[in-house]
Design a protein around this motif. Structure first.
Motif, PDB file in Angstrom:
ATOM      1  N   ALA A 211       0.836  -1.198   0.000  1.00 51.98           N
ATOM      2  CA  ALA A 211       0.000   0.000   0.000  1.00 51.98           C
ATOM      3  C   ALA A 211       0.870   1.247   0.000  1.00 51.98           C
ATOM      4  CB  ALA A 211      -0.908   0.006   1.229  1.00 51.98           C
ATOM      5  N   GLY A 212       0.335   2.333  -0.534  1.00 56.07           N
ATOM      6  CA  GLY A 212       1.039   3.607  -0.534  1.00 56.07           C
ATOM      7  C   GLY A 212       1.161   4.181   0.866  1.00 56.07           C
ATOM      8  N   ALA A 213       2.050   5.139   1.028  1.00 60.67           N
ATOM      9  CA  ALA A 213       2.363   5.696   2.350  1.00 60.67           C
ATOM     10  C   ALA A 213       1.721   7.060   2.560  1.00 60.67           C
ATOM     11  CB  ALA A 213       3.875   5.779   2.532  1.00 60.67           C
ATOM     12  N   TYR A 214       0.568   7.312   1.946  1.00 60.03           N
ATOM     13  CA  TYR A 214      -0.117   8.594   2.118  1.00 60.03           C
ATOM     14  C   TYR A 214      -1.614   8.392   1.924  1.00 60.03           C
ATOM     15  CZ  TYR A 214       0.463   8.338  -2.976  1.00 60.03           C
ATOM     16  OH  TYR A 214       0.463   7.917  -4.272  1.00 60.03           O
ATOM     17  N   THR A 215      -2.366   9.292   2.532  1.00 59.79           N
ATOM     18  CA  THR A 215      -3.814   9.268   2.393  1.00 59.79           C
ATOM     19  C   THR A 215      -4.340  10.696   2.435  1.00 59.79           C
ATOM     20  OG1 THR A 215      -5.857   8.195   3.139  1.00 59.79           O
ATOM     21  CG2 THR A 215      -4.419   9.092   4.859  1.00 59.79           C
ATOM     22  N   SER A 216      -5.607  10.848   2.086  1.00 56.91           N
ATOM     23  CA  SER A 216      -6.228  12.177   2.001  1.00 56.91           C
ATOM     24  C   SER A 216      -7.596  12.153   2.668  1.00 56.91           C
ATOM     25  CB  SER A 216      -6.388  12.572   0.533  1.00 56.91           C
ATOM     26  OG  SER A 216      -7.407  11.784  -0.078  1.00 56.91           O
ATOM     27  N   PRO A 217      -8.189  13.329   2.930  1.00 58.09           N
ATOM     28  CA  PRO A 217      -9.546  13.350   3.481  1.00 58.09           C
ATOM     29  C   PRO A 217     -10.560  12.634   2.590  1.00 58.09           C
ATOM     30  CG  PRO A 217      -8.518  15.497   3.752  1.00 58.09           C
ATOM     31  CD  PRO A 217      -7.592  14.691   2.893  1.00 58.09           C
ATOM     32  N   THR A 218     -10.419  12.733   1.267  1.00 61.74           N
ATOM     33  CA  THR A 218     -11.337  12.012   0.389  1.00 61.74           C
ATOM     34  C   THR A 218     -11.205  10.517   0.565  1.00 61.74           C
ATOM     35  OG1 THR A 218     -11.428  13.757  -1.290  1.00 61.74           O
ATOM     36  CG2 THR A 218     -11.932  11.548  -2.015  1.00 61.74           C
ATOM     37  N   ASN A 219      -9.972  10.021   0.637  1.00 65.11           N
ATOM     38  CA  ASN A 219      -9.771   8.590   0.843  1.00 65.11           C
ATOM     39  C   ASN A 219     -10.411   8.130   2.150  1.00 65.11           C
ATOM     40  OD1 ASN A 219      -8.208   8.397  -1.502  1.00 65.11           O
ATOM     41  ND2 ASN A 219      -6.309   8.805  -0.404  1.00 65.11           N
ATOM     42  N   ILE A 220     -10.241   8.918   3.201  1.00 68.77           N
ATOM     43  CA  ILE A 220     -10.804   8.546   4.504  1.00 68.77           C
ATOM     44  C   ILE A 220     -12.322   8.548   4.435  1.00 68.77           C
ATOM     45  CG2 ILE A 220     -10.933   9.189   6.937  1.00 68.77           C
ATOM     46  CD1 ILE A 220      -8.154  10.582   6.507  1.00 68.77           C
ATOM     47  N   GLY A 221     -12.894   9.589   3.816  1.00 69.60           N
ATOM     48  CA  GLY A 221     -14.343   9.634   3.678  1.00 69.60           C
ATOM     49  C   GLY A 221     -14.879   8.461   2.884  1.00 69.60           C
ATOM     50  N   GLY A 222     -14.226   8.150   1.761  1.00 75.22           N
ATOM     51  CA  GLY A 222     -14.668   7.022   0.946  1.00 75.22           C
ATOM     52  C   GLY A 222     -14.605   5.707   1.692  1.00 75.22           C
ATOM     53  N   TYR A 223     -13.575   5.531   2.516  1.00 74.90           N
ATOM     54  CA  TYR A 223     -13.473   4.316   3.323  1.00 74.90           C
ATOM     55  C   TYR A 223     -14.628   4.217   4.323  1.00 74.90           C
ATOM     56  CZ  TYR A 223     -11.930   1.240   7.077  1.00 74.90           C
ATOM     57  OH  TYR A 223     -11.883   0.277   8.051  1.00 74.90           O
ATOM     58  N   LEU A 224     -14.996   5.341   4.931  1.00 80.13           N
ATOM     59  CA  LEU A 224     -16.089   5.299   5.909  1.00 80.13           C
ATOM     60  C   LEU A 224     -17.406   4.899   5.251  1.00 80.13           C
ATOM     61  CD1 LEU A 224     -15.269   8.428   8.102  1.00 80.13           C
ATOM     62  CD2 LEU A 224     -15.307   6.038   8.872  1.00 80.13           C
ATOM     63  N   TRP A 225     -17.760   5.504   4.106  1.00 79.07           N
ATOM     64  CA  TRP A 225     -19.032   5.098   3.505  1.00 79.07           C
ATOM     65  C   TRP A 225     -18.937   3.706   2.893  1.00 79.07           C
ATOM     66  CZ3 TRP A 225     -17.590   9.706   0.284  1.00 79.07           C
ATOM     67  CH2 TRP A 225     -17.137   9.374  -0.999  1.00 79.07           C
ATOM     68  N   SER A 226     -17.740   3.274   2.507  1.00 80.93           N
ATOM     69  CA  SER A 226     -17.586   1.907   2.014  1.00 80.93           C
ATOM     70  C   SER A 226     -17.781   0.906   3.141  1.00 80.93           C
ATOM     71  CB  SER A 226     -16.208   1.724   1.378  1.00 80.93           C
ATOM     72  OG  SER A 226     -16.066   2.525   0.218  1.00 80.93           O
ATOM     73  N   THR A 227     -17.351   1.252   4.344  1.00 84.25           N
ATOM     74  CA  THR A 227     -17.566   0.378   5.500  1.00 84.25           C
ATOM     75  C   THR A 227     -19.051   0.234   5.783  1.00 84.25           C
ATOM     76  OG1 THR A 227     -15.445   1.085   6.445  1.00 84.25           O
ATOM     77  CG2 THR A 227     -17.032   0.059   7.944  1.00 84.25           C
ATOM     78  N   VAL A 228     -19.784   1.337   5.727  1.00 85.60           N
ATOM     79  CA  VAL A 228     -21.242   1.285   5.896  1.00 85.60           C
ATOM     80  C   VAL A 228     -21.859   0.404   4.811  1.00 85.60           C
ATOM     81  CG1 VAL A 228     -23.368   2.641   5.817  1.00 85.60           C
ATOM     82  CG2 VAL A 228     -21.369   3.511   7.053  1.00 85.60           C
ATOM     83  N   THR A 229     -21.415   0.572   3.582  1.00 83.88           N
ATOM     84  CA  THR A 229     -21.960  -0.211   2.472  1.00 83.88           C
ATOM     85  C   THR A 229     -21.638  -1.686   2.631  1.00 83.88           C
ATOM     86  OG1 THR A 229     -21.793   1.672   0.956  1.00 83.88           O
ATOM     87  CG2 THR A 229     -21.893  -0.520  -0.032  1.00 83.88           C
ATOM     88  N   ALA A 230     -20.405  -2.009   3.020  1.00 84.50           N
ATOM     89  CA  ALA A 230     -20.035  -3.409   3.226  1.00 84.50           C
ATOM     90  C   ALA A 230     -20.904  -4.045   4.297  1.00 84.50           C
ATOM     91  CB  ALA A 230     -18.556  -3.508   3.601  1.00 84.50           C
ATOM     92  N   ARG A 231     -21.213  -3.295   5.337  1.00 83.70           N
ATOM     93  CA  ARG A 231     -22.128  -3.792   6.376  1.00 83.70           C
ATOM     94  C   ARG A 231     -23.530  -4.019   5.816  1.00 83.70           C
ATOM     95  NH1 ARG A 231     -24.504   0.469  10.453  1.00 83.70           N
ATOM     96  NH2 ARG A 231     -25.686   0.808   8.527  1.00 83.70           N
ATOM     97  N   ASP A 232     -24.040  -3.025   5.088  1.00 84.75           N
ATOM     98  CA  ASP A 232     -25.413  -3.120   4.585  1.00 84.75           C
ATOM     99  C   ASP A 232     -25.580  -4.218   3.548  1.00 84.75           C
ATOM    100  OD1 ASP A 232     -26.026  -1.056   6.273  1.00 84.75           O
ATOM    101  OD2 ASP A 232     -26.291   0.457   4.702  1.00 84.75           O
ATOM    102  N   LEU A 233     -24.495  -4.580   2.876  1.00 84.55           N
ATOM    103  CA  LEU A 233     -24.549  -5.672   1.899  1.00 84.55           C
ATOM    104  C   LEU A 233     -24.206  -7.020   2.516  1.00 84.55           C
ATOM    105  CD1 LEU A 233     -22.906  -3.997  -1.229  1.00 84.55           C
ATOM    106  CD2 LEU A 233     -25.334  -4.363  -0.773  1.00 84.55           C
TER     107      LEU A 233
END
Length: 517
Positions: free
Chosen positions: A73-95
């Motif tokens: 994995a890369g050694a950097y992240t951004s607010p967009t990446n963090i936000g996308g991970y949070l809604w992806s976690t919700v989606t993974a749960r809902d699915l």
């Protein structure tokens, strides 16, 4: 200590047909039983595996990217990446891909880290780059050692804030923590009430630095009235069809900027030879909204008229539509424009360029690095995003102004990115599924973490890596398709609807879907 199932364990259980939690689609999804649902569920499970693999377990921060074997994995992240991970976690749960408990623990870890990340005190906004393993603000680029000038990005903070709205509704036990973080972020800090040149209403800047950067900046008192000085970008987010509109929506929803900000961006650049540098000369009409005169211009492609984006890419047009009910709230604007955008992309890929596939958006370059892809004639930028490796520029006549230099070119090795297809699911489900099947089965653009980031369809060269942003768009698109737009229901509340919906409803684009040649 919070313990998560490993990627291999999750994949193995899914392959064996074991549901880790009751899928929301099986409970209330309006698409239950539709052909292709099982395929979409498989895509979601594999896509989630990539997001799981690129997320640091201790911090809950996802990396920006990971190699195609899910090993590095890369050694950097951004607010967009963090936000996308949070809604992806919700989606993974809902699915039903992960359990409710695991989803809650993952989100709690990320929120705890967000509380401790260094931010701009005067606005509450997050910097653009952090180390996902430690949460430290980056001042040196990890790959090259080049300096990083810490920047506060309007659009990136928009996507992170959007995810906090989702978390507070999707997981009540975390609502107070998510609300506190969300309420601390002031979008008025980005909003220039004087607007961009030539536009009647206020407009967001691209962001700001706390200290002068080496390149262009505008020194000004911070727009939120904090009394602090900011060094703003020289550019504004002054086009309507842009992913940056998520920040405008949030500012309006919070009561921090006026709803008239929707009238402070260009549909197209104005008509006439003074603006003949843009990709096409637009047609349209002027309309007045709350005293603001707006040029409701459109471009045309294959007989379809539509409001273009800056670069002609899918994510500029459709990423905000993942969370905001744009077609419902904008019946005379987005409801017309979104399906036409999809049709233009499809027509370009299958008919004009003859690639045999479609879906063009910024993504990994299959031959290395990152590049911006789009439909050139569907973007305002005159040297805009192109759809092939060769960067074939289409230049058509601007009647009465300039003569085109390359109106009917031969296209080269077209680059298609799967996330662009997934964004089109609400508007051409059958076409999307057919396109994705071609990418997977015929072009081999599929790996252990779902679809690889892009493929050059002529040479068959695949960008064998995964980008956090693109994977999170795929998760959101599938989740909405299988659960009936659950993410939109999490995102919207009564206050947002009260403040934003009337302004969106008032907009009348000049888009026309019934003019195909």
């Amino acid at each position: 200590m919070r313990r998560w199932l490993s990627t291999a364990t999750v994949a193995g259980l899914i392959a064996a047909g074991v549901a880790l939690a009751p899928p929301a689609a099986a409970i209330a999804g309006p698409g239950q039983g539709k052909p292709g649902n099982d395929t979409l569920q498989r895509y979601a499970a594999d896509t989630w595996a990539s997001l799981d693999a690129m997320t640091d377990e201790a911090t809950g921060l996802p990396s920006d990217n990971i190699t195609g074997d899910l090993a590095t994995a890369g050694a950097y992240t951004s607010p967009t990446n963090i936000g996308g991970y949070l809604w992806s976690t919700v989606t993974a749960r809902d699915l039903g891909i992960i359990s409710k408990g695991e989803a809650r623990d993952r989100m709690a870890t990320t929120l705890d880290t967000l509380e401790d990340l260094e931010r701009n005190d005067a606005s509450g906004m997050y910097y653009n780059w952090y180390d996902p393993a430690t949460g430290a603000k980056l001042t040196t680029w990890p790959d090259s050692g080049d300096p990083v000038y810490p920047f506060l990005s309007t659009v990136d903070n928009g996507w992170l804030a959007a995810s906090l709205r989702i978390v507070r509704e999707a997981e009540p036990s975390l609502a107070a923590q998510a609300d506190t973080l969300y309420d601390s972020m002031e979008f008025s800090a980005f909003f220039n009430p004087e607007g961009a040149p030539g536009l009647p209403a206020g407009t967001n800047r691209g962001g700001f630095w706390e200290a002068p950067p080496p390149d262009c900046s505008v020194e000004a008192p911070m727009y939120n009235g904090s009394g602090e000085t900011a060094f703003y970008t020289c550019h504004h987010y002054d086009t309507t069809v842009s992913e940056s509109r998520i920040a405008t929506y949030l500012g309006i929803a919070n009561g921090e900027i006026p709803a008239t900000a929707l009238y402070g961006t260009h549909r197209t650049m104005p008509p006439g030879c003074d603006w003949a540098w843009q990709e096409q000369l637009p047609t349209g009409t002027y309309r007045t909204y709350q005293g603001f005169e707006v040029w409701e211009g459109v471009y045309t492609y294959a007989g379809m008229s539509f409001v273009p984006s800056w670069g002609g890419s899918m994510f500029e047009a459709l990423m905000p539509d993942l969370l905001v009910p744009e077609t419902t709230w904008g019946p005379r604007s987005w409801r017309l424009n979104h399906p036409i955008t999809v049709a233009v992309q499809k027509h370009h890929g299958l008919e004009d360029a003859g690639y045999g596939a479609w879906g063009f958006s910024p993504a990994s370059n299959p031959f290395g690095g990152y590049a911006e892809y789009g439909v050139d004639l569907a973007g305002m930028r005159s040297d805009g995003y192109t759809s092939d490796v060769e960067k074939t520029d289409v230049d058509i006549d601007r009647p009465g102004c300039t003569e085109g230099t390359n109106p009917d070119p031969e296209f080269g090795d077209g680059v298609v990115t799967p996330h662009a297809s997934f964004l089109a699911l609400p508007y051409d489900r059958r076409g999307v599924l057919e396109n994705l099947a071609h990418l997977e089965e015929d072009l081999g653009a599929y790996g252990p973490g779902g679809f690889f980031d892009s493929v050059a369809v002529g040479s068959g060269t695949v960008a064998e890596r995964y980008l956090s942003l693109d994977q999170s768009m795929i998760m959101a698109a599938i989740g909405n398709e299988l659960t009936g737009d659950t993410l939109k229901r999490y995102f919207v509340d009564k206050e947002m609807e009260k403040r934003l919906r009337p302004a969106m409803k008032a907009q009348v684009f000049s888009s026309e879907e019934n003019t195909r040649e």
